[in-house]
Design an enzyme around this catalytic site. Structure first.
Site, PDB file in Angstrom:
ATOM      1  N   THR A  52      -7.160  -0.363 -43.530  1.00  0.00           N
ATOM      2  CA  THR A  52      -7.685  -1.424 -42.678  1.00  0.00           C
ATOM      3  C   THR A  52      -8.095  -2.613 -43.545  1.00  0.00           C
ATOM      4  O   THR A  52      -7.924  -2.608 -44.770  1.00  0.00           O
ATOM      5  CB  THR A  52      -8.837  -0.908 -41.784  1.00  0.00           C
ATOM      6  N   SER A  57     -15.802   4.190 -37.193  1.00  0.00           N
ATOM      7  CA  SER A  57     -14.365   4.389 -37.343  1.00  0.00           C
ATOM      8  C   SER A  57     -13.786   5.135 -36.157  1.00  0.00           C
ATOM      9  O   SER A  57     -14.129   6.297 -35.911  1.00  0.00           O
ATOM     10  CB  SER A  57     -14.063   5.164 -38.626  1.00  0.00           C
ATOM     11  N   LEU A 108      -6.117  -6.371 -27.516  1.00  0.00           N
ATOM     12  CA  LEU A 108      -6.125  -5.352 -28.558  1.00  0.00           C
ATOM     13  C   LEU A 108      -7.524  -4.787 -28.774  1.00  0.00           C
ATOM     14  O   LEU A 108      -7.683  -3.692 -29.311  1.00  0.00           O
ATOM     15  CB  LEU A 108      -5.582  -5.916 -29.874  1.00  0.00           C
ATOM     16  N   LYS A 160      -4.688  -4.246 -46.021  1.00  0.00           N
ATOM     17  CA  LYS A 160      -3.381  -4.003 -45.397  1.00  0.00           C
ATOM     18  C   LYS A 160      -2.232  -4.698 -46.134  1.00  0.00           C
ATOM     19  O   LYS A 160      -1.091  -4.255 -46.062  1.00  0.00           O
ATOM     20  CB  LYS A 160      -3.395  -4.458 -43.932  1.00  0.00           C
TER      21      LYS A 160
END
Length: 247
Positions: free
Chosen positions: A60, A14, A206, A64
Site C-alpha cells: 500500500t 487494515s 472506491l 506501490k
C-alpha cells in the site's frame, strides 16, 4: 509457519489483516499468518522477502511504485499501470523470485461488470492517483470510454467546474477514485453538479468507509444506481490468495 503481510507507511486499520485472519479461522487454515509490516523506508522490504517463511505480501501507500525496483517480473496489468499491490515470492536456489500484480484491476472490473447496462458506455474518473490508473486499465478492458476529472486543468482531463448537463448526460458512469468522503470526513463529497445526475447514472465509490459516502447519497437521492468499494476489496483479496498459492 508461512507468512503473508501488508507493507506500507503509516499502517493504521487494515482491511487486509482483518479479512485474512477471519478467512483463516472460517476455513480452518492453520499454517499461515498475516500481519502488518509498517516501513517508512522501502529498503526494509529486503529483510522480509529474504526470509524464506514469506511467500507473499500486499503493498500500500507509499510503496506501490517504489517497490518495483525489487521485482523480477510484472503481470500485464501491473506493467501497464506501473504500480503493484500484490507480490508473489518464490524462494529458489539462487534466491527469491518476486512477481508483482495489481489485483485492484480485477476487483474493480468484476464488481463493476454486473452493474453495467447498455447505456453505460462512457465514464468519468474522479482523481488521478494510483487507484485511478487501475480503474483506467479496467475500463479499457471493458471497452468503456472515459475522461479524468480533477481540480487542476490539463490537456487530458476536465475540471469539476467544466462538468455541464451535456457532459453528464453523456458520461453515465462516475467513479470516485479520490479519498474525498472517507471517514472521518464523511460530510465531504466531490464537487459535482449533482442536480444533473439521474436514474440512468451509475455512481461507484472506491471508498468503503463509510459504506454510503456523501457522493453515493447524493446520487441515490436522484435515483442513480450506487456501489461502494467493499466488494472490490474482497474480490482483490481472494485474487491475492489465489496468486500466492499458485505453485
Amino acid at each position: 509457519m508461512k507468512k503473508l503481510g501488508l507493507i506500507g507507511y503509516p499502517l493504521g486499520h487494515s482491511f487486509s489483516k482483518k479479512y485474512y485472519l477471519e478467512k483463516f479461522t472460517k476455513e480452518g487454515i492453520t499454517n499461515v499468518n498475516y500481519d502488518l509490516y509498517s516501513m517508512e523506508d522501502i529498503r526494509e522490504f529486503e529483510k522480509l522477502f529474504n526470509n524464506k517463511d514469506f511467500y507473499g505480501v500486499n503493498v500500500t501507500i507509499p510503496h506501490k511504485i517504489n517497490v518495483l525496483s525489487y521485482l523480477n517480473e510484472l503481470s500485464a496489468e501491473a506493467n501497464a499501470i506501473q504500480a503493484v499491490n500484490c507480490i508473489q515470492i518464490k524462494h529458489q536456489a539462487d534466491g527469491p523470485f518476486l512477481k508483482g500484480f495489481n489485483t485492484d484491476v480485477y476487483g474493480f472490473t468484476e464488481s463493476l461488470r454486473p452493474l453495467l447496462e447498455n447505456h453505460h458506455k462512457k465514464a468519468l474518473i474522479l482523481g488521478n492517483g494510483g487507484a485511478a490508473k487501475a480503474v483506467e486499465y479496467a475500463l479499457n478492458t471493458l471497452n468503456i470510454e472515459y475522461k479524468f476529472v480533477s481540480r487542476t486543468k490539463t490537456v487530458q482531463n476536465l475540471t469539476y467546474g467544466e462538468l455541464t448537463a451535456e457532459i453528464l448526460n453523456e458520461y453515465l458512469i462516475i467513479i470516485n477514485c479520490s479519498p474525498v468522503g472517507t471517514f472521518p470526513n464523511i460530510e465531504e463529497a466531490p464537487q459535482l453538479p449533482y442536480h444533473f445526475i439521474g436514474e440512468r447514472h451509475l455512481l461507484y465509490d472506491l471508498v468503503y468507509n463509510p459504506a454510503e459516502t456523501m457522493f453515493l447519497k447524493k446520487g441515490k437521492i436522484n435515483g442513480a444506481k450506487i456501489k461502494n468499494g467493499l466488494e472490490m476489496l474482497e474480490l482483490q483479496a481472494e485474487k491475492n490468495w489465489e496468486i500466492w498459492n499458485k505453485i
